[in-house]
Design a protein around this motif. Structure first.
Motif, mmCIF file in Angstrom:
data_model
loop_
_atom_site.group_PDB
_atom_site.id
_atom_site.type_symbol
_atom_site.label_atom_id
_atom_site.label_comp_id
_atom_site.label_asym_id
_atom_site.label_seq_id
_atom_site.Cartn_x
_atom_site.Cartn_y
_atom_site.Cartn_z
ATOM 1 N N GLN A 1 0.848 -1.186 0.000
ATOM 2 C CA GLN A 1 0.000 0.000 0.000
ATOM 3 C C GLN A 1 0.879 1.231 0.000
ATOM 4 O O GLN A 1 1.760 1.373 0.856
ATOM 5 C CB GLN A 1 -0.933 0.013 1.218
ATOM 6 N N ASP A 2 0.635 2.100 -0.960
ATOM 7 C CA ASP A 2 1.341 3.365 -1.072
ATOM 8 C C ASP A 2 0.318 4.487 -1.031
ATOM 9 O O ASP A 2 -0.793 4.332 -1.554
ATOM 10 C CB ASP A 2 2.113 3.444 -2.395
ATOM 11 N N GLY B 1 -2.083 7.266 -1.905
ATOM 12 C CA GLY B 1 -2.683 7.681 -3.167
ATOM 13 C C GLY B 1 -2.841 6.589 -4.197
ATOM 14 O O GLY B 1 -3.427 6.825 -5.258
ATOM 15 N N LEU B 2 -2.340 5.379 -3.895
ATOM 16 C CA LEU B 2 -2.411 4.311 -4.892
ATOM 17 C C LEU B 2 -3.256 3.134 -4.452
ATOM 18 O O LEU B 2 -3.530 2.244 -5.238
ATOM 19 C CB LEU B 2 -1.007 3.809 -5.225
ATOM 20 N N GLY B 3 -3.626 3.080 -3.214
ATOM 21 C CA GLY B 3 -4.391 1.927 -2.767
ATOM 22 C C GLY B 3 -3.529 0.690 -2.633
ATOM 23 O O GLY B 3 -2.304 0.737 -2.815
ATOM 24 N N LEU B 4 -4.145 -0.411 -2.357
ATOM 25 C CA LEU B 4 -3.421 -1.676 -2.226
ATOM 26 C C LEU B 4 -3.213 -2.288 -3.605
ATOM 27 O O LEU B 4 -4.127 -2.302 -4.433
ATOM 28 C CB LEU B 4 -4.210 -2.672 -1.375
ATOM 29 N N ARG B 5 -2.026 -2.795 -3.838
ATOM 30 C CA ARG B 5 -1.736 -3.478 -5.105
ATOM 31 C C ARG B 5 -1.211 -4.879 -4.811
ATOM 32 O O ARG B 5 -0.385 -5.059 -3.927
ATOM 33 C CB ARG B 5 -0.722 -2.669 -5.913
ATOM 34 N N LEU C 1 -12.422 1.995 1.478
ATOM 35 C CA LEU C 1 -11.826 1.452 0.268
ATOM 36 C C LEU C 1 -12.877 0.739 -0.567
ATOM 37 O O LEU C 1 -13.599 -0.127 -0.063
ATOM 38 C CB LEU C 1 -10.719 0.443 0.621
ATOM 39 N N PHE D 1 -8.192 -2.672 -5.581
ATOM 40 C CA PHE D 1 -8.568 -1.732 -4.537
ATOM 41 C C PHE D 1 -8.492 -0.310 -5.056
ATOM 42 O O PHE D 1 -7.529 0.075 -5.721
ATOM 43 C CB PHE D 1 -7.612 -1.866 -3.347
ATOM 44 N N GLY D 2 -9.483 0.484 -4.692
ATOM 45 C CA GLY D 2 -9.357 1.911 -4.906
ATOM 46 C C GLY D 2 -8.392 2.497 -3.887
ATOM 47 O O GLY D 2 -8.033 1.845 -2.902
ATOM 48 N N ALA D 3 -7.985 3.725 -4.123
ATOM 49 C CA ALA D 3 -7.020 4.376 -3.225
ATOM 50 C C ALA D 3 -7.657 4.808 -1.915
ATOM 51 O O ALA D 3 -6.948 5.129 -0.967
ATOM 52 C CB ALA D 3 -6.379 5.567 -3.922
#
Lengths: 114, 110
Positions: A37-38, A40-44, B87, B100-102
């Motif tokens: 999680q970063d 402004g980017l959400g979870l990736r 989220l 996931f959205g930010a």
């Protein structure tokens, strides 16, 4: 006791070092995931595993590797850490038999690469 | 275009207010939709799934509009304890490819 645990909770390491993040679960779920999680980017999604013999790359697997040592354990490795891998890392589990694909997250590992 | 987009906020509302969040998704084949709540420095936790017919859980109502590819979350009678980041999560392929959205940050003030 928490159902999904992560160790360490916080880690500061230097560029080029190898680091392993560990995840353990007591929920008995076959599916496990690693996310970062970063702001402004959400979870990736980095990697996911549907069982011990099934490992799959996620959205952003470059620079990472994983090992599924047992149903309950899924570890994430950074072979040679770089500063843009500084992030909050979450492990999660799910059980498709629960129908809604709810994911259960660990408390997170805050990793800083200097 | 991002696969899942949310207004980042922050939304600052007084206690008792009604607040609504929207989320749009890009993959029209997506089948499952969720709202998760994340408190500061904590892990995300499922708040509610979103069903085609819309669903309600106490003060929270979630709706899905497939034609316009968006989902919404309505919070009525906001409490201080509702302050968190919400989220939006979309299951892209009905397997486990969750995007996931930010997140949208909500602060409820006394």
């Amino acid at each position: 006791d928490a159902d999904v645990t992560q160790t360490p909770r916080n880690r500061i390491t230097k560029t080029g070092k190898r680091i392993m993040l560990e995840c353990s679960q007591t929920k008995g779920h076959d599916r496990m995931y690693w996310y970062r999680q970063d702001p402004g980017l959400g979870l990736r999604l980095i990697y996911y595993s549907f069982d011990v013999k099934d490992i799959n790359k996620g959205e952003i697997s470059d620079g990472y590797s994983v090992s599924r040592q047992a149903q309950a354990k899924f570890s994430l490795s950074l072979e040679s850490a770089i500063p843009n891998q500084t992030a909050l890392y979450f492990c999660a589990t799910s059980d498709p038999l629960e129908g809604d694909y709810e994911q259960y997250f660990g408390p997170g590992t805050r990793l800083t690469v200097t | 275009r991002k696969e899942v987009e949310q207004d980042p906020g922050p939304f600052n509302v007084p206690e008792g207010a009604t607040v609504a969040f929207n989320c749009t998704y890009s993959n029209s084949a997506s089948q499952s939709f969720f709202w998760y709540r994340q408190d500061c420095r904590k892990e995300p936790k499922l708040l509610m799934s979103v069903y085609s017919s819309g669903n309600e859980d106490g003060r929270f109502t979630a709706q899905l509009n497939r034609a316009s590819q968006y989902i919404s979350l309505l919070i009525r009678d906001s409490k201080l304890s509702d302050s968190a980041t919400y989220l939006c999560v979309v299951n892209m392929d009905n397997n486990n490819d969750m995007r996931f959205g930010a997140g949208t940050r909500l602060t409820v003030k006394p």
